[in-house]
Design a protein around this motif. Structure first.
Motif, short mmCIF file in Angstrom:
data_model
loop_
_atom_site.label_atom_id
_atom_site.label_comp_id
_atom_site.label_asym_id
_atom_site.label_seq_id
_atom_site.Cartn_x
_atom_site.Cartn_y
_atom_site.Cartn_z
N GLY A 46 0.80 -1.23 0.00
CA GLY A 46 0.00 0.00 0.00
C GLY A 46 0.82 1.28 0.00
O GLY A 46 0.26 2.37 -0.03
N ALA A 47 2.16 1.16 0.00
CA ALA A 47 3.00 2.37 0.06
C ALA A 47 2.80 3.25 -1.17
O ALA A 47 2.68 4.48 -1.06
CB ALA A 47 4.47 1.97 0.20
N ALA A 48 2.74 2.63 -2.36
CA ALA A 48 2.59 3.43 -3.58
C ALA A 48 1.23 4.13 -3.60
O ALA A 48 1.13 5.29 -4.01
CB ALA A 48 2.76 2.54 -4.81
N ASN A 49 0.18 3.44 -3.13
CA ASN A 49 -1.14 4.07 -3.06
C ASN A 49 -1.13 5.26 -2.11
O ASN A 49 -1.72 6.30 -2.39
CB ASN A 49 -2.20 3.07 -2.58
CG ASN A 49 -2.48 2.01 -3.61
OD1 ASN A 49 -1.57 1.28 -4.01
ND2 ASN A 49 -3.72 1.91 -4.07
N PHE A 50 -0.45 5.08 -0.98
CA PHE A 50 -0.35 6.16 0.00
C PHE A 50 0.32 7.38 -0.63
O PHE A 50 -0.18 8.50 -0.52
CB PHE A 50 0.47 5.67 1.22
CG PHE A 50 0.72 6.74 2.24
CD1 PHE A 50 -0.23 7.03 3.22
CD2 PHE A 50 1.91 7.46 2.23
CE1 PHE A 50 0.01 8.03 4.15
CE2 PHE A 50 2.16 8.46 3.17
CZ PHE A 50 1.20 8.74 4.13
N ILE A 51 1.41 7.15 -1.32
CA ILE A 51 2.12 8.26 -1.94
C ILE A 51 1.26 8.91 -3.03
O ILE A 51 1.18 10.13 -3.12
CB ILE A 51 3.49 7.78 -2.49
CG1 ILE A 51 4.41 7.47 -1.29
CG2 ILE A 51 4.12 8.79 -3.42
CD1 ILE A 51 5.71 6.80 -1.65
N ALA A 52 0.56 8.09 -3.81
CA ALA A 52 -0.31 8.63 -4.86
C ALA A 52 -1.39 9.54 -4.28
O ALA A 52 -1.79 10.53 -4.90
CB ALA A 52 -0.96 7.48 -5.65
N ARG A 53 -1.85 9.20 -3.08
CA ARG A 53 -2.89 10.03 -2.46
C ARG A 53 -2.34 11.35 -1.94
O ARG A 53 -3.09 12.30 -1.77
CB ARG A 53 -3.54 9.27 -1.28
CG ARG A 53 -4.60 8.26 -1.69
CD ARG A 53 -5.52 7.92 -0.52
NE ARG A 53 -4.80 7.45 0.64
CZ ARG A 53 -4.41 6.20 0.82
NH1 ARG A 53 -4.66 5.28 -0.10
NH2 ARG A 53 -3.75 5.83 1.91
N HIS A 54 -1.04 11.40 -1.69
CA HIS A 54 -0.49 12.58 -1.02
C HIS A 54 0.40 13.47 -1.87
O HIS A 54 0.85 14.50 -1.42
CB HIS A 54 0.27 12.15 0.25
CG HIS A 54 -0.66 11.68 1.33
ND1 HIS A 54 -0.97 10.35 1.49
CD2 HIS A 54 -1.36 12.34 2.26
CE1 HIS A 54 -1.83 10.22 2.49
NE2 HIS A 54 -2.08 11.42 2.97
N VAL A 55 0.67 13.07 -3.11
CA VAL A 55 1.51 13.94 -3.94
C VAL A 55 0.65 14.96 -4.67
O VAL A 55 -0.58 14.83 -4.76
CB VAL A 55 2.33 13.18 -5.02
CG1 VAL A 55 3.45 12.41 -4.38
CG2 VAL A 55 1.43 12.32 -5.87
N SER A 56 1.33 15.95 -5.23
CA SER A 56 0.68 16.94 -6.09
C SER A 56 0.01 16.22 -7.27
O SER A 56 0.56 15.25 -7.79
CB SER A 56 1.76 17.91 -6.57
OG SER A 56 1.48 18.34 -7.86
N PRO A 57 -1.18 16.68 -7.68
CA PRO A 57 -1.93 15.95 -8.72
C PRO A 57 -1.24 15.89 -10.08
O PRO A 57 -1.65 15.12 -10.94
CB PRO A 57 -3.25 16.73 -8.84
CG PRO A 57 -3.21 17.80 -7.83
CD PRO A 57 -1.89 17.84 -7.17
#
Lengths: 168, 329
Positions: free
Chosen positions: B122-133
């Protein structure tokens, strides 16, 4: 909507063939490359008519287009096939329609990634108005003067050409 | 970001590549077709294409993986992107900098894409949710969850050798439970419509609900291999060898190892795949790994084209997203 039938288009191809024969130099055979997909259809006819020994090269310029960041990757129509070295060769680059010149720019960029040709001659079945770059064809089958919102399309299986308004 | 599926943006375009789950057959096929186009770059004297010129791709590897990192690096370079390799295993995250701080710094360095490898699911999903769009994320393997680019290069390899997915019997052998490669691979095989997926391995290394993924479980590797078209080995991870999940590596090889004798049970033209690195004499015999039916090294080569395809597909709509960000409706 204007239609040109196969007979008319064949007349254009014949005149292109004569012009190509006129610039042919003994001992310096052309290497012909068509731009997918329409340029390959036109190239196939010229290639056969000129009786060139080497196979027709095919370029897929999807990866060289300049509109990638705005419209994304265009549908990929098969990989480029350049079966012989382009180094020092006289390339006949063939496309169906020359309009903005961006396709030809992309194609030349790709050719130079394969090697350094001695010369590139651009042959196009139809040259239309609407160019955006200083690129003109050396050999033209037919010239048309049409508004920007019109489009020229080649039916590669029937070898007919139609000109009409862009369908939005 | 699209609320229902984090992989798609507000224009319903694939924006991150996190998992095979939620991607339809057309999306997967488009990736394979695009990758097919990229295989021809190897024919040119200059092997780069200018698609991602001026873009910056950052490899964020929180878990060591030389081959995956190298494959992504080469794919980005072939697309003319600039690449940052950030070794997070031994950097400031160890000094107490939080993951989000690290992300902000990389955003400030004007990166356009992150390739994330992490030992936590789930690390990549977490990062995807928190980076600039405007930033695209590729999952380069997260915990026991997913390794979608590996799955796609496996699919590419299968399609290259078998032509299509219909009527194929695919056998996956080994540690299914801990393998993100198996999980993503099964997802892709189901979506692309193979005839049958068989999994075989020790009971201790089999997920409890594995049938629900759409596979048939075999106890006997010899039966599983009967008339197989594709045989996929999995790496038995070192940490499993020392734990109590298997008796010993020698015994594992005896019961499940891919030997030349066992390969005779599969179809004569069956291919042998493995995500690497292989443990010879544990899950696969050296003579099979190096044998005529092995396509293990071809998988590595195809991995470049497949990663080029994924990168260029998800980055192709950057302008649209940037405009929407600059001019919110």
């Amino acid at each position: 909507m204007k239609q040109f039938n196969a007979e008319e288009v064949m007349g254009w191809l014949n005149s292109m063939q004569s012009e190509l024969q006129a610039i042919a130099v003994p001992d310096d055979a052309f290497f012909m490359i068509g731009i997918r997909t329409g340029g390959v259809d036109v190239g196939r006819h010229l290639h056969k008519a000129l009786g060139l020994a080497e196979p027709l090269g095919e370029l897929n310029i999807s990866f060289y287009r300049d509109d990638f960041s705005t419209v994304g990757l265009h549908p990929v129509v098969g990989p480029s096939q350049v079966p012989v070295s382009v180094d020092g060769r006289h390339i006949i680059l063939v496309d169906d329609v020359l309009s903005t010149g961006r396709t030809v720019r992309a194609a030349m960029n790709e050719i130079f990634d394969f090697g350094r040709p001695s010369r590139i001659t651009l042959a196009t079945l139809v040259q239309r108005t609407g160019h955006e770059l200083p690129i003109r064809a050396d050999i033209v089958g037919h010239c048309v003067d049409i508004p920007d919102d019109h489009t020229v399309s080649l039916n590669g299986s029937k070898m007919t050409v139609s000109i009409g308004q862009k369908s939005q | 970001m699209n609320k229902s599926d984090p992989q798609f943006n507000q224009f319903n375009k694939l924006h991150h590549f996190l998992s095979i789950d939620g991607l339809d057959k057309a999306t997967l096929t488009n990736i394979l077709d695009t990758a097919e186009g990229f295989t021809s770059v190897n024919d040119k004297s200059i092997k780069n294409v200018p698609l991602l010129r001026g873009k910056t791709v950052a490899n964020l590897f929180f878990e060591n993986s030389t081959r995956t990192r190298t494959a992504f690096e080469l794919a980005a370079k072939r697309l003319s992107a600039d690449i940052l390799n950030i070794d997070l295993v031994s950097s400031s995250t160890k000094k107490g900098e939080s993951l989000l701080d690290t992300l902000r710094v990389l955003e400030a360095l004007q990166s356009d894409m992150f390739v994330v490898r992490h030992s936590d699911s789930g690390a990549a999903n977490f990062i995807a949710r928190h980076v600039s769009p405007t930033i695209n994320i590729i999952n380069g393997g997260d915990g026991q969850h997913a390794h979608p680019t590996q799955a796609m290069l496996d699919m590419f390899t299968i399609r290259r050798y078998k032509g299509s997915f219909d009527n194929l019997v695919v056998v996956i052998i080994g540690d299914i439970r801990h393998s993100r490669v198996a999980r993503s691979g099964i997802g892709a095989l189901v979506t692309l419509g193979v005839a049958q997926i068989r999994v075989v391995g020790p009971q201790t290394l089999m997920p409890a609900d594995v049938e629900s993924l759409g596979v048939v479980v075999y106890q006997d590797v010899n039966k599983a291999l009967a008339d197989a078209d594709v045989v996929m080995g999995l790496r038995l991870q070192n940490e499993r060898m020392t734990s109590a999940t298997i008796p010993s590596t020698g015994e594992f090889f005896q019961v499940y190892g891919l030997t030349p004798e066992r390969m005779k049970l599969a179809k004569p033209n069956a291919i042998v795949m493995h995500p690497g690195p292989t443990n010879r004499g544990v899950e696969i015999a050296a003579s099979v790994a190096d044998g005529k039916q092995s396509v293990i090294l071809q998988q590595v080569t195809f991995g470049i084209a497949v990663r080029m395809a994924v990168m260029s597909i998800i980055m192709g709509h950057g302008e649209q997203v940037r405009e929407a960000e600059a001019n919110p409706a």
